[in-house]
Motif scaffolding. Structure first.
Motif, PDB file in Angstrom:
ATOM      1  N   ALA A  18    -107.952 -39.807 -40.129  1.00 27.92           N
ATOM      2  CA  ALA A  18    -106.789 -38.972 -39.804  1.00 27.92           C
ATOM      3  C   ALA A  18    -106.804 -38.656 -38.313  1.00 27.92           C
ATOM      4  O   ALA A  18    -107.793 -38.125 -37.798  1.00 27.92           O
ATOM      5  N   ILE A  19    -105.735 -39.001 -37.620  1.00 24.35           N
ATOM      6  CA  ILE A  19    -105.601 -38.717 -36.183  1.00 24.35           C
ATOM      7  C   ILE A  19    -104.462 -37.717 -36.024  1.00 24.35           C
ATOM      8  O   ILE A  19    -103.299 -38.059 -36.215  1.00 24.35           O
ATOM      9  N   ASP A  20    -104.820 -36.486 -35.695  1.00 24.74           N
ATOM     10  CA  ASP A  20    -103.801 -35.447 -35.561  1.00 24.74           C
ATOM     11  C   ASP A  20    -103.791 -34.901 -34.140  1.00 24.74           C
ATOM     12  O   ASP A  20    -104.424 -35.460 -33.242  1.00 24.74           O
ATOM     13  N   GLN A  21    -103.077 -33.787 -33.932  1.00 23.63           N
ATOM     14  CA  GLN A  21    -102.920 -33.228 -32.593  1.00 23.63           C
ATOM     15  C   GLN A  21    -103.947 -32.157 -32.262  1.00 23.63           C
ATOM     16  O   GLN A  21    -103.834 -31.500 -31.235  1.00 23.63           O
ATOM     17  N   SER A  22    -104.961 -31.998 -33.115  1.00 24.32           N
ATOM     18  CA  SER A  22    -105.964 -30.975 -32.829  1.00 24.32           C
ATOM     19  C   SER A  22    -106.863 -31.436 -31.688  1.00 24.32           C
ATOM     20  O   SER A  22    -107.119 -32.633 -31.532  1.00 24.32           O
ATOM     21  N   PRO A  23    -107.365 -30.506 -30.848  1.00 24.99           N
ATOM     22  CA  PRO A  23    -108.237 -30.893 -29.730  1.00 24.99           C
ATOM     23  C   PRO A  23    -109.534 -31.511 -30.235  1.00 24.99           C
ATOM     24  O   PRO A  23    -110.050 -31.133 -31.297  1.00 24.99           O
ATOM     25  N   ILE A  24    -110.081 -32.478 -29.482  1.00 24.47           N
ATOM     26  CA  ILE A  24    -111.271 -33.195 -29.939  1.00 24.47           C
ATOM     27  C   ILE A  24    -112.544 -32.389 -29.705  1.00 24.47           C
ATOM     28  O   ILE A  24    -113.600 -32.735 -30.203  1.00 24.47           O
ATOM     29  N   GLY A  25    -112.468 -31.324 -28.942  1.00 25.65           N
ATOM     30  CA  GLY A  25    -113.639 -30.485 -28.683  1.00 25.65           C
ATOM     31  C   GLY A  25    -113.440 -29.663 -27.420  1.00 25.65           C
ATOM     32  O   GLY A  25    -112.538 -29.927 -26.629  1.00 25.65           O
ATOM     33  N   ARG A  26    -114.326 -28.692 -27.241  1.00 21.47           N
ATOM     34  CA  ARG A  26    -114.203 -27.809 -26.082  1.00 21.47           C
ATOM     35  C   ARG A  26    -115.389 -27.920 -25.133  1.00 21.47           C
ATOM     36  O   ARG A  26    -115.406 -27.274 -24.096  1.00 21.47           O
ATOM     37  N   THR A  27    -116.416 -28.705 -25.475  1.00 19.95           N
ATOM     38  CA  THR A  27    -117.588 -28.777 -24.623  1.00 19.95           C
ATOM     39  C   THR A  27    -117.272 -29.557 -23.346  1.00 19.95           C
ATOM     40  O   THR A  27    -116.667 -30.633 -23.402  1.00 19.95           O
ATOM     41  N   PRO A  28    -117.674 -29.036 -22.179  1.00 20.04           N
ATOM     42  CA  PRO A  28    -117.419 -29.763 -20.927  1.00 20.04           C
ATOM     43  C   PRO A  28    -118.258 -31.023 -20.799  1.00 20.04           C
ATOM     44  O   PRO A  28    -118.020 -31.833 -19.896  1.00 20.04           O
ATOM     45  N   ARG A  29    -119.240 -31.222 -21.673  1.00 17.70           N
ATOM     46  CA  ARG A  29    -120.060 -32.431 -21.628  1.00 17.70           C
ATOM     47  C   ARG A  29    -119.352 -33.629 -22.248  1.00 17.70           C
ATOM     48  O   ARG A  29    -119.787 -34.764 -22.096  1.00 17.70           O
ATOM     49  N   SER A  30    -118.279 -33.376 -22.964  1.00 15.51           N
ATOM     50  CA  SER A  30    -117.558 -34.464 -23.631  1.00 15.51           C
ATOM     51  C   SER A  30    -116.488 -35.023 -22.705  1.00 15.51           C
ATOM     52  O   SER A  30    -115.811 -34.289 -21.986  1.00 15.51           O
ATOM     53  N   ASN A  31    -116.366 -36.347 -22.707  1.00 18.98           N
ATOM     54  CA  ASN A  31    -115.289 -37.012 -21.963  1.00 18.98           C
ATOM     55  C   ASN A  31    -114.825 -38.215 -22.774  1.00 18.98           C
ATOM     56  O   ASN A  31    -115.440 -38.554 -23.798  1.00 18.98           O
ATOM     57  N   PRO A  32    -113.740 -38.867 -22.378  1.00 16.98           N
ATOM     58  CA  PRO A  32    -113.241 -39.995 -23.178  1.00 16.98           C
ATOM     59  C   PRO A  32    -114.282 -41.077 -23.429  1.00 16.98           C
ATOM     60  O   PRO A  32    -114.328 -41.684 -24.515  1.00 16.98           O
ATOM     61  N   ALA A  33    -115.168 -41.343 -22.446  1.00 19.34           N
ATOM     62  CA  ALA A  33    -116.169 -42.399 -22.618  1.00 19.34           C
ATOM     63  C   ALA A  33    -117.195 -42.034 -23.678  1.00 19.34           C
ATOM     64  O   ALA A  33    -117.596 -42.878 -24.483  1.00 19.34           O
ATOM     65  N   THR A  34    -117.629 -40.761 -23.723  1.00 19.34           N
ATOM     66  CA  THR A  34    -118.600 -40.358 -24.743  1.00 19.34           C
ATOM     67  C   THR A  34    -117.944 -40.243 -26.109  1.00 19.34           C
ATOM     68  O   THR A  34    -118.562 -40.517 -27.133  1.00 19.34           O
ATOM     69  N   TYR A  35    -116.660 -39.854 -26.136  1.00 15.64           N
ATOM     70  CA  TYR A  35    -115.976 -39.649 -27.412  1.00 15.64           C
ATOM     71  C   TYR A  35    -115.784 -40.966 -28.157  1.00 15.64           C
ATOM     72  O   TYR A  35    -115.959 -41.038 -29.377  1.00 15.64           O
ATOM     73  N   ILE A  36    -115.420 -42.027 -27.447  1.00 12.89           N
ATOM     74  CA  ILE A  36    -115.193 -43.318 -28.120  1.00 12.89           C
ATOM     75  C   ILE A  36    -116.452 -44.188 -28.117  1.00 12.89           C
ATOM     76  O   ILE A  36    -116.405 -45.368 -28.471  1.00 12.89           O
ATOM     77  N   LYS A  37    -117.593 -43.604 -27.697  1.00 14.71           N
ATOM     78  CA  LYS A  37    -118.915 -44.245 -27.754  1.00 14.71           C
ATOM     79  C   LYS A  37    -119.099 -45.391 -26.760  1.00 14.71           C
ATOM     80  O   LYS A  37    -120.110 -46.090 -26.825  1.00 14.71           O
ATOM     81  N   VAL A  38    -118.172 -45.617 -25.846  1.00 17.60           N
ATOM     82  CA  VAL A  38    -118.352 -46.710 -24.890  1.00 17.60           C
ATOM     83  C   VAL A  38    -119.461 -46.370 -23.898  1.00 17.60           C
ATOM     84  O   VAL A  38    -120.124 -47.267 -23.349  1.00 17.60           O
ATOM     85  N   PHE A  39    -119.698 -45.088 -23.674  1.00 17.13           N
ATOM     86  CA  PHE A  39    -120.747 -44.696 -22.736  1.00 17.13           C
ATOM     87  C   PHE A  39    -122.130 -45.077 -23.264  1.00 17.13           C
ATOM     88  O   PHE A  39    -123.052 -45.336 -22.483  1.00 17.13           O
ATOM     89  N   ASP A  40    -122.290 -45.118 -24.602  1.00 17.40           N
ATOM     90  CA  ASP A  40    -123.559 -45.570 -25.177  1.00 17.40           C
ATOM     91  C   ASP A  40    -123.844 -47.011 -24.775  1.00 17.40           C
ATOM     92  O   ASP A  40    -124.983 -47.370 -24.450  1.00 17.40           O
ATOM     93  N   GLU A  41    -122.810 -47.861 -24.816  1.00 16.03           N
ATOM     94  CA  GLU A  41    -122.988 -49.261 -24.443  1.00 16.03           C
ATOM     95  C   GLU A  41    -123.274 -49.399 -22.949  1.00 16.03           C
ATOM     96  O   GLU A  41    -124.070 -50.234 -22.533  1.00 16.03           O
ATOM     97  N   ILE A  42    -122.628 -48.562 -22.140  1.00 11.74           N
ATOM     98  CA  ILE A  42    -122.862 -48.607 -20.687  1.00 11.74           C
ATOM     99  C   ILE A  42    -124.301 -48.216 -20.378  1.00 11.74           C
ATOM    100  O   ILE A  42    -124.985 -48.858 -19.559  1.00 11.74           O
ATOM    101  N   ARG A  43    -124.817 -47.167 -21.049  1.00  9.41           N
ATOM    102  CA  ARG A  43    -126.196 -46.739 -20.816  1.00  9.41           C
ATOM    103  C   ARG A  43    -127.185 -47.818 -21.248  1.00  9.41           C
ATOM    104  O   ARG A  43    -128.187 -48.061 -20.576  1.00  9.41           O
ATOM    105  N   SER A  44    -126.884 -48.468 -22.396  1.00  8.97           N
ATOM    106  CA  SER A  44    -127.758 -49.547 -22.860  1.00  8.97           C
ATOM    107  C   SER A  44    -127.765 -50.706 -21.870  1.00  8.97           C
ATOM    108  O   SER A  44    -128.808 -51.345 -21.626  1.00  8.97           O
ATOM    109  N   LEU A  45    -126.613 -50.987 -21.284  1.00 10.33           N
ATOM    110  CA  LEU A  45    -126.512 -52.070 -20.307  1.00 10.33           C
ATOM    111  C   LEU A  45    -127.337 -51.766 -19.058  1.00 10.33           C
ATOM    112  O   LEU A  45    -128.069 -52.631 -18.548  1.00 10.33           O
TER     113      LEU A  45
END
Length: 787
Positions: free
Chosen positions: A729-756
């Motif tokens: 379910a993709i709705d209009q609710s905010p994905i989170g309030r922590t300042p540590r979260s960003n689009p790269a961490t949310y969609i897990k692409v940052f995990d692949e970048i760190r592994s690289l």
């Protein structure tokens, strides 16, 4: 360029590239452009932030400490700026006490209206409340048991904050010696120190008497004095009355449940009941004077859900239809004699067949009889028979009900296993006392009568019933009320405000909402339009209003009314800046500013400015290309599903079928959703789209397909779930309030970048793992700012 215009020079906030602009005052200005081109950066992060900052700086140092000051935007110069108000798409909060009526302040005017011109009725017999004579009050006081000791009190303060030193001094001068303050008898000569931040109840002790025939003249004098000091009200407080130990009482408004209240002006002569004079606080579900005593004015409570409690409706009570109670043979002798006494008494009083309440299947019992078992018999006298050996002993009492008994058990439980067992049968349910109306019985019994033909069958409605109407129906109700000349004079200004604010809500396309609709259930677009309607009602002049896509979620049918509302706001003498993608809004605007040419670093420039024709001629404007028709979104020539006029082409295609949907305003409908296709559901605002998809389909799939927690709306069943693997379910609710979260961490692409990075030769030589490149882990993050 008039001197009154708003001039912006060198705006560099976010991706803005030294933008210079002149915004004409008292006009409807539309900021448009592709997503991420800098519209919101100019409107909210520059204009609103600077306007708000300058306003806060004009306040005193003491006032500033209570207000969050916004940072100074990155801009060289802004002049001609007015006080700014932002109406953004943010939720109205998660407080269930906040409703459409309270947000728009309509409910405040309704409380005043019902308190001043409403017709009160007795909650017991529904007869109109009338005045009663002093003689009737004296007769009812003397009907108490002989030799009973009591005090005659005159209420002077009811639930109000203050120290009341002057009041105590005045009462001493009038000859009074004692008073009851917050339930405690005190001497007025004492050095009383009341907390001015707390609400207090103060009653003057007029006299203390013992009920005998000789006290009539003295009692008459005390009643006369108490009614004079208490402005038509008095309280009889028995001195020897004590609550029964071990007895569970329903919650009551009074701190002294043994008090007997009398009123000279508001009483039911048939039932012998007196009531508090109606005040606006009586109709507030946030005030102790008006809220339902059981649910504290929420209309809902966390309690045992009858649908979960009765595990087998085909069984009778004696057979164990309620699992937590068990079957008749599993009960002890004490429990059996309690339930037997309840059943025998009700069957005798209502002339039912013997054993009917205990032996009839639960699903065949009437709602009233189910209510007796679950919620008790109230004040009805129940005769219990305890058989010990050859002798039997009868005694009287009341029956509280199975749910109150289980709630008492739950509140006193300390074992985690017992708590977990009981919570399986609990849920958030409608309050059984007020049935979701939030107010106490006296407030629910005050009505107003409408003369509109749509209310011919039921012209009299209470405040909770009016709040349950849609805005459209409420407009009709208040169009013409049945009032005498005095009532019309009293209510003229209040009715003007109510009708005006209801009209504003209709004009922004919210006529389908009800005043009782709670804030957490509103979408961002609905919240924004409610605040917009509230601002029109304020009548402010010379303000800079900044709105964020007010047309989002609004059906094109209602666009004209929304635009008329924005124009009305402008015509009051305000500057209205709208961030918008809607074509109708652009064409209605006095001035358009188009940002672009692209998003992010490729945007931040003003590519076109002026009216619609000027924007259409701008070569760099993507918006102008679509407005002029040079570019368009093409309709696909061939679709995955072809819908013939008569019936579906492929009857065997996989589909989801929602059968018997009755949630909210859905009228027992069946909906079929083809699978493997791009499906769009549309319709007018409030027509039931979210009810069927968000409240029924998503909640059911979350519970049954994803094995999560879901509470679907009312429907029969859903077919076709075997074709699905999982639901996202993709709705209009905010994905989170922590300042540590960003689009790269949310969609897990940052995990692949760190592994690289961890696989690079230099990383391997130093022994770096992927965690070394995380700003959330010590060793990888900057320790100065903790990442």
């Amino acid at each position: 360029m008039p001197t009154s215009d708003i001039i912006i020079k060198g705006a560099r906030e976010h991706n803005l590239c030294d933008v210079d602009l002149v915004l004409p005052r008292n006009q409807l200005i539309c900021l448009t452009g592709v997503s991420g081109s800098g519209k919101s950066s100019l409107a909210f992060d520059t204009l609103f932030a600077e306007g708000q900052r300058r306003y806060v700086e004009s306040l005193s140092t003491f006032a500033r400490q209570f207000l969050g000051q916004m940072p100074k935007p990155d801009v060289d110069h802004i002049s001609g700026l007015s006080p700014s108000i932002s109406i953004a798409q943010k939720s109205a909060g998660s407080n269930p006490r906040s409703t459409v009526g309270t947000i728009t302040e309509i409910y405040d005017f309704l409380r005043v209206l019902y308190a001043r011109v409403g017709q009160g009725h007795c909650p017991e017999c529904q007869r109109p409340i009338t005045a009663q004579s002093r003689e009737q009050i004296i007769a009812r006081i003397m009907s108490q048991p002989a030799k009973a000791k009591f005090a005659v009190l005159a209420p002077v303060i009811r639930g109000q904050k203050g120290e009341y030193r002057d009041l105590c001094e005045d009462l001493l001068k009038q000859g009074f010696v004692r008073a009851r303050i917050d339930g405690q008898i005190v001497q007025l000569t004492d050095n009383l120190s009341l907390d001015r931040q707390m609400r207090h109840d103060i009653e003057v002790v007029v006299d203390r008497l013992t009920n005998t025939l000789a006290i009539r003249s003295r009692l008459a004098e005390a009643v006369e004095t108490a009614l004079k000091v208490g402005e038509g009200s008095l309280i009889i407080a028995p001195e020897s009355a004590e609550p029964v130990e071990g007895k569970t009482h329903r919650r009551s408004r009074s701190k002294n449940p043994t008090d007997i209240f009398f009123s000279a002006d508001y009483a039911c002569n048939e039932c012998g009941l007196s009531f508090q004079p109606p005040s606006p606080q009586l109709f507030s579900f946030n005030s102790p004077q008006g809220m339902c005593y059981e649910c504290d004015g929420l209309g809902q409570m966390f309690s045992f859900d009858p649908s979960k409690l009765v595990t087998d409706p085909a069984k009778s009570f004696a057979q164990g239809c309620i699992e937590l109670v068990g079957g008749w043979k599993d009960l002890g002798r004490w429990k059996r004699h309690i339930y037997k006494g309840v059943a025998d008494t009700i069957e005798r009083k209502q002339e039912l067949a013997d054993g009917m309440l205990l032996e009839t299947a639960w699903e065949e019992l009437s709602e009233q009889h189910k209510h007796y078992w679950l919620w008790g018999t109230g004040d009805q006298h129940i005769t219990y028979t305890w058989r010990g050996g050859k002798n039997s002993q009868k005694y009287g009492g009341t029956f509280d009900g199975i749910i109150p008994e289980l709630l008492e058990k739950y509140r006193g439980a300390k074992s985690k296993s017992l708590i977990a067992k009981l919570e399986k049968f609990m849920n958030v349910i409608l309050c059984p006392d007020c049935e979701g109306q939030r107010l106490n019985p006296q407030a629910c019994a005050v009505t107003l009568s409408a003369l509109h033909p749509d209310f011919a069958k039921q012209p009299k409605l209470s405040l909770p019933e009016v709040s349950a109407l849609s805005i459209e129906e409420a407009e009709k109700f208040f169009d013409q009320l049945e009032l005498d000349k005095t009532g019309q004079t009293i209510s003229s200004e209040v009715l003007k405000e109510i009708r005006g604010r209801l009209g504003f809500l209709t004009n922004v396309g919210l006529d389908y909402l009800s005043l009782e609709r709670t804030a957490p259930t509103l979408s961002g677009g609905e919240t924004q339009r409610i605040r917009l309607a509230g601002q029109i009602g304020c009548g402010l002049v010379g303000v800079l209003y900044i709105l964020d896509e007010p047309s989002i979620g609004l059906h094109p049918r209602d666009n004209d009314r929304l635009l008329a509302t924005l124009e009305r706001l402008r015509d009051q003498g305000n500057t209205v800046v709208v961030v918008e993608h809607d074509e109708d809004t652009m064409r209605a605007a006095d001035h358009i500013i188009d940002f672009g040419p692209g998003p992010g670093v490729r945007g931040g420039e003003v590519v076109a400015e002026g009216n619609v024709s000027a924007v259409c001629k701008a070569k760099r404007s993507v918006t102008g290309a679509y407005l002029s028709g040079k570019r368009e979104i093409k309709v696909p020539k061939k679709r995955r599903i072809e819908w013939p006029d008569s019936a579906h082409e492929d009857e065997g295609a996989p589909a989801l079928r929602i059968l018997g949907a009755r949630h909210n305003n859905l009228k027992d409908i069946d909906v079929e959703i083809p699978l493997g296709a791009f499906v769009c559901m549309t319709g007018a605002s409030g027509s039931g789209k979210s009810s069927i998809f968000s409240d029924i389909l998503v909640e059911t799939l979350r519970r049954d397909l994803n094995n999560g927690k879901g509470t679907p709306g009312e429907h029969d069943r859903i077919e076709g779930m075997e074709h699905l693997d999982k639901m996202i379910a993709i709705d209009q609710s905010p994905i989170g309030r922590t300042p540590r979260s960003n689009p790269a961490t949310y969609i897990k692409v940052f995990d692949e970048i760190r592994s690289l990075y961890a696989q690079l030769p230099e990383s391997k030589r130093r022994g770096y793992k992927p965690g070394r490149f995380s700003f959330n882990v010590a060793g990888g993050r900057c320790e100065a700012c903790s990442g």
